[in-house]
Design an enzyme around this catalytic site. Structure first.
Site, PDB file in Angstrom:
ATOM      1  N   SER A   1      -9.723   1.404   2.694  1.00 28.62           N
ATOM      2  CA  SER A   1      -8.847   2.221   1.878  1.00 28.62           C
ATOM      3  C   SER A   1      -7.777   1.413   1.134  1.00 28.62           C
ATOM      4  CB  SER A   1      -8.145   3.259   2.756  1.00 28.62           C
ATOM      5  OG  SER A   1      -7.346   2.614   3.729  1.00 28.62           O
TER       6      SER A   1
ATOM      7  N   LYS B   1       0.855  -1.188   0.000  1.00 24.34           N
ATOM      8  CA  LYS B   1       0.000   0.000   0.000  1.00 24.34           C
ATOM      9  C   LYS B   1       0.894   1.242   0.000  1.00 24.34           C
ATOM     10  CE  LYS B   1      -4.033   1.726   2.630  1.00 24.34           C
ATOM     11  NZ  LYS B   1      -4.892   1.460   3.801  1.00 24.34           N
TER      12      LYS B   1
ATOM     13  N   SER C   1     -10.022  -1.079   6.773  1.00 23.13           N
ATOM     14  CA  SER C   1      -9.383  -0.830   5.479  1.00 23.13           C
ATOM     15  C   SER C   1      -8.644  -2.013   4.861  1.00 23.13           C
ATOM     16  CB  SER C   1      -8.417   0.359   5.587  1.00 23.13           C
ATOM     17  OG  SER C   1      -9.148   1.555   5.608  1.00 23.13           O
TER      18      SER C   1
END
Lengths: 452, 475
Positions: free
Chosen positions: A131, A56, A155
């Site tokens: 996310s 990420k 997330s």
């Protein structure tokens, strides 16, 4: 795509071949937008030659541009590795590509990324969740062996559910946050998004462990779980009945199949209730935004990232931040600033801390009688782009995932099947603090019983 | 109207730990800008703080020295504000629960009386960096960012600028005795803000206070407070107190010798303190506490001991113990066999009088052992006290031993009777008229003969020997 477990057995030449194949596939599936590199037309980021793992965009890799999906960090190059990265490198894994995310991990759809949308591999009209949407989409689309995400209020688990992957949020403190661009320090936790439960356990073992540079890292030696996985362990699993009843029918249907599978695997199911999840939401958005309002103060245009030059210092701060942050980030900074302001602090922040203790106690009470908890990950399957324009509606997509972060507990999202439109639906198992072994044993048992 | 002055002081003392409070960067002063920095003190994404235990230990030592409560559990908060020298946009500090609370410091007046000044709290926090302005351009040096600070807040117990300075000097001495801070005002490792208000004598309530910043010497502190008291009193007398005296921050202008408004309370910052989720509460275990409350002898104790043990005057003991370096110097002189009384004189009058121009007791070219030997050479009559001053002058300029200096200067006292008798006889022979006058009753002339003898011997004659021999010869 080969699994992480398989990749760990491969010689270097084979890994090189896999990397080349991955690069070709990533280029071919450019429109998916799972990697930042796909969205910016750049070659995929590489660091070392180990087993490629997607990261990420908020996990620091030395020499990489790491931007938390934000305009304000454009051009920022990280000068050091996150602890998880060093841990991966030691075990023959290597960062490979930055995955797209909601700006500063604030969002549930990856729509707030500065770089643009990531599509759900199961339906390009739908969001991948967020996310960590890029990480989940990359794994689901077969363009990553496995990925790391971060989970502050769901997330990792929510995008894993939307994309049909396994997503593990470890116990708070088990995986160091050192090198994770902070959203909410008391809630953030890095974890794996993988093709299956066993890979999640393997990757978790690799990244977990005490980090002296992180005061909130659990001061205990990590005991590996992957080599001790036992799907035959019989457990008592508490289903949260009111969550089951209020979920959409497609989710309830898959949850019931999950419960049946768990029973068939020999587990005992008991039913318990939680307080209305609206309290979780309120508590979460006070604490997370309060912490975020301070955590994001460092993005001021002074030392790095995007600066808007101006004649006055105050104007430089205002413009750099106003132009550098997106709408959702600004909304949360404002909210957090408000709840910490004098005159409101007790009414919001202190009250939220009390509610947090209450939520934690609620979990502890259930764990007096059950080994694991089973509940939905999300109220629905993946929704369409732009369908949740109202931020409050978007916040409600996290109702089942945020209480876990408030309690600091580990949870895993496991695919339960697909709805009629072919969109994946996930179920969430929750373990006791530091109870990753039991959690992953249960998750493996569920995965096998469902036989998907 | 007669006013009473009310002063409270906030001191920021940098702790002299080797590394910063939340990372392992060195805490040195004066290095190339932005060289002692890392991801933590630069506030880079993902970096996290870890508390330096040494800073906690030093805070406990101070708490112990000022009879304070040491909180076994204290908390770090974030103090939020934007400034270029503050990399994270918040300062990690302590707010609701500081590590040290409710202490006291005693100040001593020249007449021997004492006064207790309450210390509200002392809390740990990180220092900010420094903004350096060059015309239109400003640079930020973050070497200082993250240096541990102890903010020591007094009660509003001081009633004059003199008391304020006495308090600061005592606090300064305590920090130095404990060796927890360099406490160097010029280098900024001991910084002071003064809260000053006035009230009609007899009134007990607190009136509006002005906070004066930028005070980097004891002299300026005294001047700034005096100016501020004068300003507030004049405003009161002129009937414009309400308008002129507002709660605000004022800056002391050294050149103009006045305080000026910097910012008023209206636009004062809202700091939005909340517990730092990156740090755990600071818990002080029993063994650590037991270790940290073992502190060295403090200025007051040392002063009292000097008086009783060495029999020196209380005033002298106060002067010598006011700084740890002087006190140590004195003790070293005693260890080397110099008498306490002569050590006091030769240290606090002769040596101190020759320091200055940047040379301090710490950088003195004459160390304690050397000065002690010089004192001993007076005490064993090798040289006269007068000659010793010359030797000391020489030693301040030349790195040689005491005895070598005495020989080089030819100042060894002439105690050999034969040589002295020869000198005296020559003087008597050359001054027959004066000898006659003396013998006729003009006794004043004795001093003339002594002077001649000292001159002839180039000051090396032992004066009492000269007296003795002259008396015998002239009778």
């Amino acid at each position: 795509m080969i699994t992480l477990k398989e990749a760990l057995t491969l010689p270097a030449e084979a890994l090189k071949e896999i990397r080349d194949d991955l690069k070709k596939e990533i280029a071919a599936k450019k429109e998916l937008g799972a990697y930042v590199e796909q969205l910016t037309n750049q070659p995929i980021g590489e660091y070392g030659e180990g087993i490629p793992i997607a990261l990420k965009d908020n996990i620091q890799v030395k020499g990489w541009e790491v931007t938390s999906g934000s305009n304000i960090l454009q051009g920022y190059v990280a000068p050091y590795n996150a602890t998880v990265v060093d841990n991966m490198l030691r075990r023959g894994l290597a960062p490979f590509g930055r995955t797209n995310m909601d700006e500063f991990a604030m969002g549930s759809s990856t729509e707030s990324s500065f770089y643009g949308k990531t599509l759900n591999p199961h339906n390009p009209m739908c969001v991948p969740g967020g996310s960590s949407g890029g990480s989940a989409a990359a794994v689901a689309a077969g363009i990553a062996i496995a990925a790391l995400g971060s989970d502050t209020g769901g997330s990792i688990r929510q995008p894993a559910a939307f994309c049909g992957c396994v997503g593990l949020k470890p116990t708070y403190g088990k995986v160091s946050r050192y090198g994770l661009g902070a959203y909410s320090s008391s809630l953030d936790q890095i974890g794996p998004i993988t093709q299956n439960v066993e890979d999640a356990a393997i990757l978790y073992d690799i990244i977990a462990g005490h980090e002296p540079k992180d005061s909130t890292s659990a001061a205990m030696a990590h005991e590996s779980v992957a080599d001790k996985l036992n799907p035959d362990r019989k457990m008592t699993i508490a289903v949260i009945e009111n969550y089951l009843n209020e979920a959409s029918s497609e989710v309830r249907e898959k949850m019931l199949e999950g419960i049946k599978a768990l029973q068939s695997a020999g587990h005992t199911i008991v039913y318990r209730n939680f307080i209305n999840s609206k309290y979780d939401i309120a508590t979460y958005y006070v604490i997370a935004t309060a912490e975020a309002s301070a955590n994001l103060s460092r993005y001021d245009g002074v030392r790095y990232g995007n600066r808007h030059n101006s004649d006055s210092l105050k104007e430089m701060f205002i413009q750099s931040r106003s132009l550098g942050f997106g709408e959702e980030v600004k909304r949360r900074i404002l909210l957090g600033t408000f709840v910490l302001s004098s005159g409101y602090y007790d009414a919001y922040y202190i009250k939220a801390q009390r509610a947090r203790h209450f939520i934690k106690a609620q979990y502890e009470a259930i764990f007096q009688e059950a080994d694991l908890i089973f509940m939905p990950v999300t109220p629905t399957a993946a929704f369409e782009f732009g369908s949740k324009a109202d931020p409050l509606e978007m916040y409600l997509s996290d109702i089942y995932t945020i209480s876990l972060n408030l309690a600091g507990l580990p949870g895993i999202s496991v695919p339960l099947g697909k709805n009629q439109e072919g969109l994946p639906i996930g179920g969430q198992l929750i373990g006791q603090a530091y109870g990753e072994q039991a959690l992953l044993d249960g998750a493996l048992s569920l995965e096998r019983a469902l036989g998907l | 109207m007669e006013f009473e002055v009310v002063i409270g002081l906030e001191v920021h003392a940098q702790l002299n730990t080797k590394t910063k409070i939340f990372c392992s960067c060195p805490t040195s002063f004066g290095d190339e800008p932005n060289t002692n920095v890392c991801e933590v003190c630069l506030g880079l994404p993902g970096a996290l703080p870890v508390l330096n235990k040494e800073a906690v230990k030093k805070a406990i030592a101070l708490g112990t020295a000022i009879n304070a409560t040491i909180n076994r559990k204290s908390i770090f908060n974030r103090k939020n504000y934007f400034y270029p020298d503050l990399p994270k946009g918040y300062q990690i500090s302590q707010f609701e629960i500081p590590i040290v609370e409710a202490g006291e410091i005693y100040i001593d007046f020249e007449d021997g009386t004492k006064k207790r000044i309450g210390v509200t709290r002392a809390h740990l926090e990180e220092d900010a960096g420094k903004n350096i302005h060059h015309g239109n351009v400003s640079h930020v040096d973050l070497n200082r960012a993250g240096t541990p600070l102890l903010e020591i807040v007094s009660e509003p117990d001081m009633r004059s600028s003199e008391e304020a300075v006495l308090y600061l000097k005592k606090l300064h001495a305590i920090l130095r005795y404990l060796d927890i801070s360099d406490a160097n005002m010029q280098e900024g490792s001991f910084r002071c803000d003064a809260n000053v208000s006035i009230r009609p004598k007899g009134d007990t309530k607190l009136y509006t206070r002005a906070e004066i910043k930028n005070l980097n010497s004891f002299k300026f502190i005294q001047r700034a407070i005096d100016y501020e008291v004068e300003r507030q009193s004049a405003a009161w007398e002129d009937g414009v107190y309400e308008q002129e005296v507002v709660q605000e921050t004022r800056l002391f202008d050294i050149d103009k010798n006045e305080t000026r408004s910097m910012r008023s309370k209206e636009d004062s910052a809202e700091y939005r303190y909340f517990p730092d989720p990156d740090l755990l509460p600071v818990l002080i275990p029993e063994d650590m506490l037991a270790e940290c409350i073992q502190i060295p002898e403090l200025p007051d104790e040392k002063r009292d001991r000097f008086v009783t043990e060495y029999g020196i005057k209380a005033y002298d003991a106060n002067v010598i113990t006011a700084s740890v370096e002087t006190a140590r110097f004195f003790e070293t002189m005693i260890e080397h066999g110099a008498s306490p009384k002569n050590s006091v004189t030769w240290l606090s009058v002769e040596l101190q009088g020759r320091l200055g121009n940047g040379v301090t007791i710490m950088t003195s070219p004459v160390d304690a052992a050397t000065l002690a030997l010089l004192v001993k050479r007076i005490e064993d009559a090798t040289i006269s006290g007068k000659a010793a001053k010359e030797v000391l002058d020489y030693l301040m300029q030349n790195r040689v031993g005491v005895d070598e200096a005495i020989e080089t200067l030819g100042l060894r006292q002439m105690s050999d009777e034969g040589a002295l008798v020869a000198i005296i006889d020559a003087i008597i022979a050359a001054n027959g008229d004066k000898v006659a006058e003396y013998k006729a009753g003009k006794e004043k002339l004795f001093a003339f003969f002594v002077g001649q003898a000292m001159k002839e011997s180039k000051g090396t004659a032992n004066p009492s020997k000269v007296n003795e021999l002259l008396k015998a010869r002239l009778h």
